[in-house]
Scaffold this active site. Structure first.
Site, PDB file in Angstrom:
ATOM      1  N   ASP A  80       0.828  -1.204   0.000  1.00 34.55           N
ATOM      2  CA  ASP A  80       0.000   0.000   0.000  1.00 34.55           C
ATOM      3  C   ASP A  80       0.866   1.259   0.000  1.00 34.55           C
ATOM      4  O   ASP A  80       2.083   1.190   0.179  1.00 34.55           O
ATOM      5  CB  ASP A  80      -0.955  -0.009   1.216  1.00 34.55           C
ATOM      6  CG  ASP A  80      -0.264  -0.473   2.504  1.00 34.55           C
ATOM      7  OD1 ASP A  80       0.980  -0.420   2.564  1.00 34.55           O
ATOM      8  OD2 ASP A  80      -0.954  -0.871   3.445  1.00 34.55           O
ATOM      9  N   ASN A 129      -7.805  -3.105  14.078  1.00 39.09           N
ATOM     10  CA  ASN A 129      -9.195  -3.328  13.642  1.00 39.09           C
ATOM     11  C   ASN A 129      -9.298  -4.499  12.652  1.00 39.09           C
ATOM     12  O   ASN A 129     -10.329  -4.678  12.019  1.00 39.09           O
ATOM     13  CB  ASN A 129      -9.772  -2.054  13.008  1.00 39.09           C
ATOM     14  CG  ASN A 129      -9.016  -1.643  11.746  1.00 39.09           C
ATOM     15  OD1 ASN A 129      -8.067  -2.311  11.342  1.00 39.09           O
ATOM     16  ND2 ASN A 129      -9.441  -0.553  11.137  1.00 39.09           N
ATOM     17  N   GLU A 183      -9.634  -1.950   5.194  1.00 39.34           N
ATOM     18  CA  GLU A 183     -10.316  -1.720   6.467  1.00 39.34           C
ATOM     19  C   GLU A 183     -11.560  -2.612   6.557  1.00 39.34           C
ATOM     20  O   GLU A 183     -12.007  -3.168   5.540  1.00 39.34           O
ATOM     21  CB  GLU A 183     -10.731  -0.241   6.558  1.00 39.34           C
ATOM     22  CG  GLU A 183      -9.572   0.754   6.436  1.00 39.34           C
ATOM     23  CD  GLU A 183      -8.724   0.870   7.703  1.00 39.34           C
ATOM     24  OE1 GLU A 183      -8.583  -0.118   8.444  1.00 39.34           O
ATOM     25  OE2 GLU A 183      -8.182   1.966   7.939  1.00 39.34           O
ATOM     26  N   HIS A 194      -7.375  -4.903   9.911  1.00 36.23           N
ATOM     27  CA  HIS A 194      -7.046  -4.642   8.499  1.00 36.23           C
ATOM     28  C   HIS A 194      -5.767  -5.363   8.077  1.00 36.23           C
ATOM     29  O   HIS A 194      -4.887  -5.643   8.894  1.00 36.23           O
ATOM     30  CB  HIS A 194      -6.982  -3.138   8.187  1.00 36.23           C
ATOM     31  CG  HIS A 194      -5.796  -2.383   8.680  1.00 36.23           C
ATOM     32  ND1 HIS A 194      -5.891  -1.117   9.216  1.00 36.23           N
ATOM     33  CD2 HIS A 194      -4.481  -2.673   8.715  1.00 36.23           C
ATOM     34  CE1 HIS A 194      -4.698  -0.681   9.534  1.00 36.23           C
ATOM     35  NE2 HIS A 194      -3.808  -1.599   9.252  1.00 36.23           N
TER      36      HIS A 194
HETATM   37  C1  GLP Z   1      -0.250  -0.053   8.662  1.00 36.17           C
HETATM   38  C2  GLP Z   1       0.006  -0.829   7.371  1.00 36.17           C
HETATM   39  C3  GLP Z   1      -0.382  -2.273   7.563  1.00 36.17           C
HETATM   40  C4  GLP Z   1       0.241  -2.807   8.833  1.00 36.17           C
HETATM   41  C5  GLP Z   1      -0.245  -2.054  10.036  1.00 36.17           C
HETATM   42  C6  GLP Z   1       0.236  -2.617  11.363  1.00 36.17           C
HETATM   43  O1  GLP Z   1      -1.567   0.271   8.806  1.00 36.17           O
HETATM   44  N1  GLP Z   1      -0.709  -0.305   6.257  1.00 36.17           N
HETATM   45  O2  GLP Z   1       0.062  -3.016   6.432  1.00 36.17           O
HETATM   46  O3  GLP Z   1      -0.098  -4.163   8.961  1.00 36.17           O
HETATM   47  O4  GLP Z   1       0.206  -0.737   9.851  1.00 36.17           O
HETATM   48  O5  GLP Z   1       1.441  -2.044  11.738  1.00 36.17           O
HETATM   49  P1  GLP Z   1       2.288  -2.474  13.003  1.00 36.17           P
HETATM   50  O6  GLP Z   1       3.094  -3.648  12.580  1.00 36.17           O
HETATM   51  O7  GLP Z   1       3.155  -1.267  13.295  1.00 36.17           O
HETATM   52  O8  GLP Z   1       1.363  -2.779  14.106  1.00 36.17           O
END
Ligand code: GLP
Length: 240
Positions: free
Chosen positions: A67, A136, A143, A138
């Site tokens: 993304d 949440n 989402e 995702h």
């Molecule tokens: C962002 C990214 C996701 C990732 C999420 C969790 O939202 N777009 O791909 O999984 O962060 O991040 P973390 O590993 O810091 O909890």
């Protein structure tokens, strides 16, 4: 699906690196799907160590992002293109033209999303996809409510996601409100999925992903539709 309980993200990083190196080493043109966030960082650090030891050749390695934020600009330091360049491509000595990221800095976002899908297809798809999980549920920026067969597209970010992701900003003052993300359908086409989850903030999402209904209320539940999934999580995320 194999679920591995690890003591912490460092042990998870070593395990994920084993899985990645094992899957990619035999391939002539491997494609690693990379994620941003805190969870995958120890994986990248371990891959860099293995590269230094000669366990991993990165000559033909290509990287594909999940993304990218809309509105920050191509070279913004908080954009995922720059982040993945800094945290993964440069340390692994993968030239930046081998890092594929949705071009969310272009004016025609639908065209950029379709262009990403075409480029991914031209690479032959992702061999191993690393995934974090949002609190949440995702994956990527899909989402809750996202279609399980969705393709790469423009999405709005939930308030919770924007609050959670604010800690990763170094320069931008506000988390963008939208992004281009691989769709869940796109993600499910990778050869193998490796989902990482650490800490109490992920417990509810992990429970829903692993044991709840497979539906768009928890986008990560869709990984159970995939035949080759490795989940690496600590006890806090697994609710023990
Ligand atoms: C962002 C990214 C996701 C990732 C999420 C969790 O939202 N777009 O791909 O999984 O962060 O991040 P973390 O590993 O810091 O909890």
């Amino acid at each position: 699906m194999r679920v591995h309980r690890v003591a912490d993200a460092d042990e998870g990083g070593r395990l994920a690196a084993d899985v990645i190196v094992g899957a990619l080493a035999p391939l002539a043109h491997p494609v690693l799907g990379v994620a941003t966030g805190a969870s995958p960082r120890p994986v990248y650090e371990e891959l860099v160590r293995r590269f230094a030891c000669g366990d991993l050749t990165t000559n033909d390695l290509r990287l594909a992002a999940l993304d990218e934020y809309v509105g920050l600009g191509r070279d913004h330091p908080d954009g995922y293109r720059s982040t993945l360049q800094r945290e993964v491509a440069v340390p692994l000595r993968v030239p930046v033209d081998r890092l594929l990221v949705p071009a969310a800095w272009e004016s025609d976002l639908d065209r950029a999303a379709a262009g990403f899908e075409n480029a991914l297809r031209a690479l032959g798809g992702v061999d191993v996809q690393l995934l974090g999980i949002g609190a949440n549920g995702h994956i990527g920026f899909n989402e809750p409510g996202s279609p399980l067969d969705g393709r790469t597209r423009v999405v709005s970010l939930d308030d919770r996601t924007r609050r959670d992701n604010a800690v990763h900003l170094t320069v931008a003052t506000e988390v963008p409100r939208s992004a281009i993300t691989q769709g869940i359908g796109t993600i499910l086409e990778a050869g193998r999925l490796v989902l990482l989850a650490y800490g109490r903030s992920k417990t509810a999402a992990v429970r829903a992903a692993l044991y709840g209904p497979i539906d768009s209320a928890c986008p990560a539940s869709a990984i159970r539709l995939h035949p080759d999934v490795v989940v690496i999580a600590d006890s806090a995320a697994l609710d023990d």
